[in-house]
Write a protein that holds these residues in place. Structure first.
Motif, PDB file in Angstrom:
ATOM      1  N   PHE A  67      -4.376  12.975   8.295  1.00  0.00           N
ATOM      2  CA  PHE A  67      -5.109  12.873   7.032  1.00  0.00           C
ATOM      3  C   PHE A  67      -5.406  14.256   6.469  1.00  0.00           C
ATOM      4  O   PHE A  67      -5.275  14.487   5.264  1.00  0.00           O
ATOM      5  CB  PHE A  67      -6.416  12.087   7.187  1.00  0.00           C
ATOM      6  N   ILE A  68      -5.813  15.179   7.330  1.00  0.00           N
ATOM      7  CA  ILE A  68      -6.114  16.537   6.863  1.00  0.00           C
ATOM      8  C   ILE A  68      -4.876  17.187   6.272  1.00  0.00           C
ATOM      9  O   ILE A  68      -4.959  17.878   5.245  1.00  0.00           O
ATOM     10  CB  ILE A  68      -6.726  17.377   8.006  1.00  0.00           C
ATOM     11  N   ILE A  69      -3.727  16.954   6.873  1.00  0.00           N
ATOM     12  CA  ILE A  69      -2.473  17.479   6.321  1.00  0.00           C
ATOM     13  C   ILE A  69      -2.225  16.888   4.935  1.00  0.00           C
ATOM     14  O   ILE A  69      -1.868  17.602   3.999  1.00  0.00           O
ATOM     15  CB  ILE A  69      -1.290  17.190   7.273  1.00  0.00           C
ATOM     16  N   LEU A  70      -2.426  15.581   4.799  1.00  0.00           N
ATOM     17  CA  LEU A  70      -2.241  14.937   3.495  1.00  0.00           C
ATOM     18  C   LEU A  70      -3.240  15.471   2.473  1.00  0.00           C
ATOM     19  O   LEU A  70      -2.897  15.666   1.302  1.00  0.00           O
ATOM     20  CB  LEU A  70      -2.376  13.422   3.631  1.00  0.00           C
ATOM     21  N   PHE A  71      -4.465  15.711   2.908  1.00  0.00           N
ATOM     22  CA  PHE A  71      -5.482  16.245   2.003  1.00  0.00           C
ATOM     23  C   PHE A  71      -5.128  17.663   1.559  1.00  0.00           C
ATOM     24  O   PHE A  71      -5.196  17.986   0.372  1.00  0.00           O
ATOM     25  CB  PHE A  71      -6.860  16.223   2.660  1.00  0.00           C
ATOM     26  N   ILE A  72      -4.758  18.507   2.502  1.00  0.00           N
ATOM     27  CA  ILE A  72      -4.381  19.880   2.155  1.00  0.00           C
ATOM     28  C   ILE A  72      -3.177  19.885   1.221  1.00  0.00           C
ATOM     29  O   ILE A  72      -3.090  20.707   0.310  1.00  0.00           O
ATOM     30  CB  ILE A  72      -4.135  20.714   3.428  1.00  0.00           C
ATOM     31  N   VAL A 127      -6.796   6.665  -1.521  1.00  0.00           N
ATOM     32  CA  VAL A 127      -5.647   5.905  -0.999  1.00  0.00           C
ATOM     33  C   VAL A 127      -5.187   6.503   0.325  1.00  0.00           C
ATOM     34  O   VAL A 127      -4.803   5.773   1.237  1.00  0.00           O
ATOM     35  CB  VAL A 127      -4.506   5.844  -2.039  1.00  0.00           C
ATOM     36  N   ALA A 128      -5.242   7.824   0.466  1.00  0.00           N
ATOM     37  CA  ALA A 128      -4.871   8.465   1.737  1.00  0.00           C
ATOM     38  C   ALA A 128      -5.794   8.017   2.866  1.00  0.00           C
ATOM     39  O   ALA A 128      -5.327   7.731   3.975  1.00  0.00           O
ATOM     40  CB  ALA A 128      -4.894   9.986   1.593  1.00  0.00           C
ATOM     41  N   VAL A 129      -7.083   7.947   2.583  1.00  0.00           N
ATOM     42  CA  VAL A 129      -8.041   7.490   3.603  1.00  0.00           C
ATOM     43  C   VAL A 129      -7.717   6.059   4.021  1.00  0.00           C
ATOM     44  O   VAL A 129      -7.624   5.745   5.215  1.00  0.00           O
ATOM     45  CB  VAL A 129      -9.495   7.593   3.088  1.00  0.00           C
ATOM     46  N   VAL A 130      -7.546   5.190   3.046  1.00  0.00           N
ATOM     47  CA  VAL A 130      -7.258   3.785   3.340  1.00  0.00           C
ATOM     48  C   VAL A 130      -5.927   3.654   4.073  1.00  0.00           C
ATOM     49  O   VAL A 130      -5.809   2.914   5.061  1.00  0.00           O
ATOM     50  CB  VAL A 130      -7.264   2.939   2.042  1.00  0.00           C
ATOM     51  N   PHE A 131      -4.925   4.377   3.606  1.00  0.00           N
ATOM     52  CA  PHE A 131      -3.600   4.305   4.221  1.00  0.00           C
ATOM     53  C   PHE A 131      -3.641   4.784   5.672  1.00  0.00           C
ATOM     54  O   PHE A 131      -3.074   4.136   6.558  1.00  0.00           O
ATOM     55  CB  PHE A 131      -2.599   5.138   3.408  1.00  0.00           C
ATOM     56  N   CYS A 132      -4.304   5.909   5.906  1.00  0.00           N
ATOM     57  CA  CYS A 132      -4.414   6.432   7.272  1.00  0.00           C
ATOM     58  C   CYS A 132      -5.183   5.457   8.157  1.00  0.00           C
ATOM     59  O   CYS A 132      -4.839   5.268   9.327  1.00  0.00           O
ATOM     60  CB  CYS A 132      -5.077   7.799   7.269  1.00  0.00           C
ATOM     61  N   TRP A 133      -6.211   4.846   7.623  1.00  0.00           N
ATOM     62  CA  TRP A 133      -7.002   3.865   8.374  1.00  0.00           C
ATOM     63  C   TRP A 133      -6.142   2.655   8.746  1.00  0.00           C
ATOM     64  O   TRP A 133      -6.138   2.226   9.902  1.00  0.00           O
ATOM     65  CB  TRP A 133      -8.211   3.439   7.546  1.00  0.00           C
ATOM     66  N   GLU A 134      -5.411   2.127   7.762  1.00  0.00           N
ATOM     67  CA  GLU A 134      -4.582   0.938   8.005  1.00  0.00           C
ATOM     68  C   GLU A 134      -3.463   1.201   9.005  1.00  0.00           C
ATOM     69  O   GLU A 134      -3.103   0.327   9.779  1.00  0.00           O
ATOM     70  CB  GLU A 134      -3.970   0.431   6.697  1.00  0.00           C
ATOM     71  N   MET A 175       0.816  -1.198   0.000  1.00  0.00           N
ATOM     72  CA  MET A 175       0.000   0.000   0.000  1.00  0.00           C
ATOM     73  C   MET A 175       0.862   1.265   0.000  1.00  0.00           C
ATOM     74  O   MET A 175       0.483   2.253  -0.608  1.00  0.00           O
ATOM     75  CB  MET A 175      -0.926  -0.029   1.226  1.00  0.00           C
ATOM     76  N   LEU A 176       2.011   1.206   0.670  1.00  0.00           N
ATOM     77  CA  LEU A 176       2.890   2.368   0.722  1.00  0.00           C
ATOM     78  C   LEU A 176       3.385   2.739  -0.675  1.00  0.00           C
ATOM     79  O   LEU A 176       3.388   3.919  -1.042  1.00  0.00           O
ATOM     80  CB  LEU A 176       4.082   2.105   1.656  1.00  0.00           C
ATOM     81  N   LYS A 177       3.786   1.750  -1.462  1.00  0.00           N
ATOM     82  CA  LYS A 177       4.270   2.032  -2.824  1.00  0.00           C
ATOM     83  C   LYS A 177       3.172   2.676  -3.670  1.00  0.00           C
ATOM     84  O   LYS A 177       3.438   3.612  -4.419  1.00  0.00           O
ATOM     85  CB  LYS A 177       4.778   0.761  -3.496  1.00  0.00           C
ATOM     86  N   LEU A 178       1.952   2.168  -3.539  1.00  0.00           N
ATOM     87  CA  LEU A 178       0.834   2.738  -4.281  1.00  0.00           C
ATOM     88  C   LEU A 178       0.584   4.180  -3.856  1.00  0.00           C
ATOM     89  O   LEU A 178       0.388   5.063  -4.699  1.00  0.00           O
ATOM     90  CB  LEU A 178      -0.430   1.899  -4.062  1.00  0.00           C
ATOM     91  N   PHE A 179       0.615   4.429  -2.564  1.00  0.00           N
ATOM     92  CA  PHE A 179       0.367   5.782  -2.068  1.00  0.00           C
ATOM     93  C   PHE A 179       1.460   6.742  -2.532  1.00  0.00           C
ATOM     94  O   PHE A 179       1.168   7.850  -3.005  1.00  0.00           O
ATOM     95  CB  PHE A 179       0.246   5.774  -0.545  1.00  0.00           C
ATOM     96  N   ARG A 180       2.702   6.326  -2.428  1.00  0.00           N
ATOM     97  CA  ARG A 180       3.802   7.196  -2.854  1.00  0.00           C
ATOM     98  C   ARG A 180       3.730   7.484  -4.352  1.00  0.00           C
ATOM     99  O   ARG A 180       3.914   8.617  -4.783  1.00  0.00           O
ATOM    100  CB  ARG A 180       5.147   6.584  -2.499  1.00  0.00           C
TER     101      ARG A 180
END
Length: 93
Positions: free
Chosen positions: A68-73, A53-60, A1-6
């Motif tokens: 998550f808000i920082i990643l979204f912004i 992917v950010a939502v899923v990654f933060c959840w996992e 999941m990390l590779k996908l997110f990056r």
């Protein structure tokens, strides 16, 4: 999941820069709208994918809503996803 997110973060950042740094000026200053449409669609898909992917990654990883808000912004700011990748994701690799 990390590779996908990056990968998603980097591609979303590149599409953002292409859209606003290259194709928008072509559309408005040179009256060439075609690249803007293609890059705009790609950016839209990548933006949605990045958020999902950010939502899923933060959840996992049991990250806080603040992170998550920082990643979204970061996805809304030029170079933001590159910063998020460097600050939050590269240290996990």
């Amino acid at each position: 999941m990390l590779k996908l997110f990056r990968a998603t973060a980097i591609l979303e950042g590149i599409s953002y820069l292409l859209l606003f740094g290259m194709t928008m000026p072509l559309k408005h200053w040179a009256d060439i709208p075609e690249p803007n449409k293609a890059v705009g669609y790609a950016h839209g898909v990548l933006f949605i994918l990045y958020v999902v992917v950010a939502v899923v990654f933060c959840w996992e990883h049991k990250w806080s809503i603040k992170r998550f808000i920082i990643l979204f912004i970061a996805s809304l700011l030029p170079f933001g996803t590159f910063y998020a990748d460097k600050k939050y994701l590269s240290s996990l690799a």
